[in-house]
Design an enzyme around this catalytic site. Structure first.
Site, PDB file in Angstrom:
ATOM      1  NE  ARG A 156       5.229   1.952   6.211  1.00 35.11           N
ATOM      2  CZ  ARG A 156       4.844   3.140   5.768  1.00 35.11           C
ATOM      3  NH1 ARG A 156       5.399   3.668   4.688  1.00 35.11           N
ATOM      4  NH2 ARG A 156       3.888   3.813   6.372  1.00 35.11           N
ATOM      5  NE  ARG A 158      -3.270   0.502   3.192  1.00 36.49           N
ATOM      6  CZ  ARG A 158      -3.575   0.177   4.453  1.00 36.49           C
ATOM      7  NH1 ARG A 158      -2.826   0.580   5.447  1.00 36.49           N
ATOM      8  NH2 ARG A 158      -4.622  -0.565   4.709  1.00 36.49           N
ATOM      9  CE1 TYR A 159       0.621   4.205   4.216  1.00 34.26           C
ATOM     10  CE2 TYR A 159       0.979   2.009   5.089  1.00 34.26           C
ATOM     11  CZ  TYR A 159       0.307   3.213   5.130  1.00 34.26           C
ATOM     12  OH  TYR A 159      -0.658   3.416   6.073  1.00 34.26           O
ATOM     13  CG  ASP A 186      -5.352   1.103   8.428  1.00 35.37           C
ATOM     14  OD1 ASP A 186      -5.379   1.606   7.280  1.00 35.37           O
ATOM     15  OD2 ASP A 186      -4.568   0.201   8.768  1.00 35.37           O
ATOM     16  CB  CYS A 233      -9.261 -10.182  14.630  1.00 37.10           C
ATOM     17  SG  CYS A 233      -8.068 -10.358  13.289  1.00 37.10           S
ATOM     18  CE  LYS A 281      -1.648   0.551  10.355  1.00 39.55           C
ATOM     19  NZ  LYS A 281      -1.131   0.044   9.062  1.00 39.55           N
ATOM     20  CG  ASP A 333      -9.035  -1.164  11.891  1.00 39.44           C
ATOM     21  OD1 ASP A 333      -8.929  -0.001  11.464  1.00 39.44           O
ATOM     22  OD2 ASP A 333      -8.050  -1.868  12.207  1.00 39.44           O
ATOM     23  CB  CYS A 361      -8.157 -10.333  19.050  1.00 46.25           C
ATOM     24  SG  CYS A 361      -6.411 -10.638  19.386  1.00 46.25           S
ATOM     25  NE  ARG A 365      -4.417  -7.804   7.527  1.00 44.35           N
ATOM     26  CZ  ARG A 365      -3.283  -7.410   8.089  1.00 44.35           C
ATOM     27  NH1 ARG A 365      -2.750  -8.114   9.057  1.00 44.35           N
ATOM     28  NH2 ARG A 365      -2.674  -6.323   7.664  1.00 44.35           N
ATOM     29  CB  CYS A 377      -3.662 -15.784  15.782  1.00 44.93           C
ATOM     30  SG  CYS A 377      -3.502 -14.514  14.536  1.00 44.93           S
TER      31      CYS A 377
HETATM   32  C1  LIG Z   1      -0.115  -0.768   8.903  1.00 44.97           C
HETATM   33  C2  LIG Z   1       0.453  -1.065   7.600  1.00 44.97           C
HETATM   34  C3  LIG Z   1       1.813  -0.841   7.343  1.00 44.97           C
HETATM   35  C4  LIG Z   1       2.756  -0.298   8.378  1.00 44.97           C
HETATM   36  O1  LIG Z   1       2.506   1.068   8.605  1.00 44.97           O
HETATM   37  P1  LIG Z   1       3.492   1.894   9.527  1.00 44.97           P
HETATM   38  O2  LIG Z   1       2.814   3.229   9.606  1.00 44.97           O
HETATM   39  O3  LIG Z   1       4.823   1.951   8.821  1.00 44.97           O
HETATM   40  O4  LIG Z   1       3.604   1.197  10.833  1.00 44.97           O
HETATM   41  C5  LIG Z   1       2.301  -1.110   6.088  1.00 44.97           C
HETATM   42  N1  LIG Z   1       1.508  -1.585   5.100  1.00 44.97           N
HETATM   43  C6  LIG Z   1       0.195  -1.795   5.326  1.00 44.97           C
HETATM   44  C7  LIG Z   1      -0.634  -2.309   4.210  1.00 44.97           C
HETATM   45  C8  LIG Z   1      -0.373  -1.558   6.572  1.00 44.97           C
HETATM   46  O5  LIG Z   1      -1.669  -1.812   6.779  1.00 44.97           O
HETATM   47  S1  SF4 Z   2      -5.793  -9.016  16.021  1.00 46.18           S
HETATM   48 FE1  SF4 Z   2      -6.226 -10.751  14.610  1.00 46.18          FE
HETATM   49  S2  SF4 Z   2      -4.262 -11.119  13.586  1.00 46.18           S
HETATM   50 FE2  SF4 Z   2      -3.814  -9.942  15.432  1.00 46.18          FE
HETATM   51  S3  SF4 Z   2      -3.384 -11.467  17.035  1.00 46.18           S
HETATM   52 FE3  SF4 Z   2      -5.545 -10.936  17.203  1.00 46.18          FE
HETATM   53  S4  SF4 Z   2      -6.568 -12.504  15.955  1.00 46.18           S
HETATM   54 FE4  SF4 Z   2      -4.412 -12.553  15.337  1.00 46.18          FE
END
Ligand SMILES: *Cc1c(COP(=O)(O)O)cnc(C)c1O
Ligand code: SF4
Length: 354
Positions: free
Chosen positions: A101, A97-98, A315, A117, A322, A278, A114, A119, A110
């Site tokens: 990175r 996305r960025y 986010d 979560c 973010k 989220d 959670c 995701r 996991c």
């Molecule tokens: C959260 C996230 C990151 C990391 O973001 P930072 O601001 O560098 O901590 C990188 N890529 C994606 C897709 C993310 O969701």
């Molecule tokens: S938030 Fe989701 S991905 Fe992160 S530790 Fe909890 S269950 Fe696993």
């Protein structure tokens, strides 16, 4: 993808009947909890179970991991992919996305699940990790994109991988010239701390810096074993940061957040992000408003050491990234002068008027 066979694995609670045996739910709740489990995975490790105060109906650990029928109430604004990973997935297992990175997601499981979560639609017992070929394709994407400066291993929880597999991935990343930094997002150190030992620390000691970012939401998560797991990594020279989700009824008070961030600093972990919860499906009972979040952060600024302060971030749904969401201390501008609020809510002109 091979996972570390954990001696505790057989005791991880995955069924409503087991919750009933322990007394965490009543017999008449079994059917409804099964209904929740049919939608979202459940797992509670013995380490987490040991931290639950069974006499407290609002226990901060139980609320994070024990399924609740409120999860079946899906709100109109809630999304299957709340932070928009999907539109930024060039190959399976990579989110780009960025520019500088990427996320690399080798596993979708996991040690715990959670209840909030972000995701939860893709992470869980039903999830599939990357096959060896898919992992190779993901690594190849990183190798052929020289603009990638950092790889963030996430998932799922990457520290659930077998040591051989974890080592193989870290070694492969370490050999990519244009990469400078490897980052691991994990919850293992607090939810399944016995997985962390000197061997893991050695695996993470490669020529590139490996940062470990711990997801932790409450000071009660820091058992002696969790503290030792963190010390094992930090003593081995691995820098640690944290991320916390702001959760209604769990950590949305200045006292709990102060305790949590001070506990982190005491354990040599720098609080990095406080996430606004989220819009994951069935999680509205965990969400505060942004105003409530800002008020909490205002209560910490000036009263708690600066090194204890994380950045409060949102986010943006849809995959827009973010961003810090305040609170804002710099107010209106008038000519060349700003109005700026101090931590005690008094407003000053900058530069000061002559
Ligand atoms: C959260 C996230 C990151 C990391 O973001 P930072 O601001 O560098 O901590 C990188 N890529 C994606 C897709 C993310 O969701
Ligand atoms: S938030 Fe989701 S991905 Fe992160 S530790 Fe909890 S269950 Fe696993």
């Amino acid at each position: 993808m091979p996972l570390t066979p954990d001696s505790h694995e057989q005791y991880t609670i995955r069924k409503s009947q087991d919750l009933l045996k322990i007394g965490l739910i009543l017999p008449n709740q079994v059917a409804e909890i099964d209904q929740v489990n049919a939608c979202f995975s459940m797992a509670v490790t013995p380490d987490i179970m040991a931290l639950i105060d069974l006499s407290n109906p609002n226990d901060a650990i139980a609320r994070q991991f024990i399924p609740n029928t409120r999860e079946l109430q899906i709100q109109a604004e809630e999304l299957a992919d709340p932070i928009g990973d999907a539109p930024h997935t060039p190959v399976k297992g990579i989110t780009h996305r960025y520019p500088d990175r990427v996320l690399l997601k080798p596993v979708h499981v996991c040690p715990v699940y959670c209840r909030f979560c972000f995701r939860r639609e893709v992470v869980g017992n039903h999830g599939e990790g990357l096959s060896p070929d898919e992992l190779e394709a993901a690594l190849s994407y990183i190798r052929t994109h020289p603009e990638i400066w950092e790889v963030i291993l996430t998932g799922g929880d990457p520290l659930i991988l077998s040591k051989a597999k974890l080592s193989q991935i870290i070694q492969a990343l370490d050999q990519i010239d244009h990469l400078d930094v490897i980052r691991i997002h994990t919850r293992v150190l607090v939810v399944d701390p016995s997985r962390i030992d000197g061997e893991i620390a050695q695996i993470l000691r490669v020529s590139k810096p490996v940062y470990v970012v711990l997801h932790t939401n409450h000071p009660q998560e820091f058992s002696d074993a969790a503290r030792r797991a963190c010390a094992t990594l930090v003593d081995a020279g691995i820098p640690m940061l944290s991320q916390t989700v702001l959760l209604k009824g769990i950590n949305d008070s200045p006292e709990i957040l102060t305790q949590l961030f001070r506990t982190l600093i005491r354990n040599r972990i720098k609080p990095y992000y406080l996430h606004h919860a989220d819009l994951a499906k069935g999680t509205s009972h965990f969400r505060t408003t942004i105003q409530e979040g800002q008020t909490l952060l205002r209560a910490l600024r000036g009263r708690v050491s600066g090194i204890c302060q994380p950045t409060y971030v949102l986010d943006i749904p849809g995959g827009y990234g973010k961003v810090p969401i305040g609170p804002q201390y710099l107010q209106a501008k008038e000519g060349d002068n700003f109005y700026v609020e101090d931590p005690w809510s008094e407003v000053h002109v900058y530069p000061p008027l002559q």
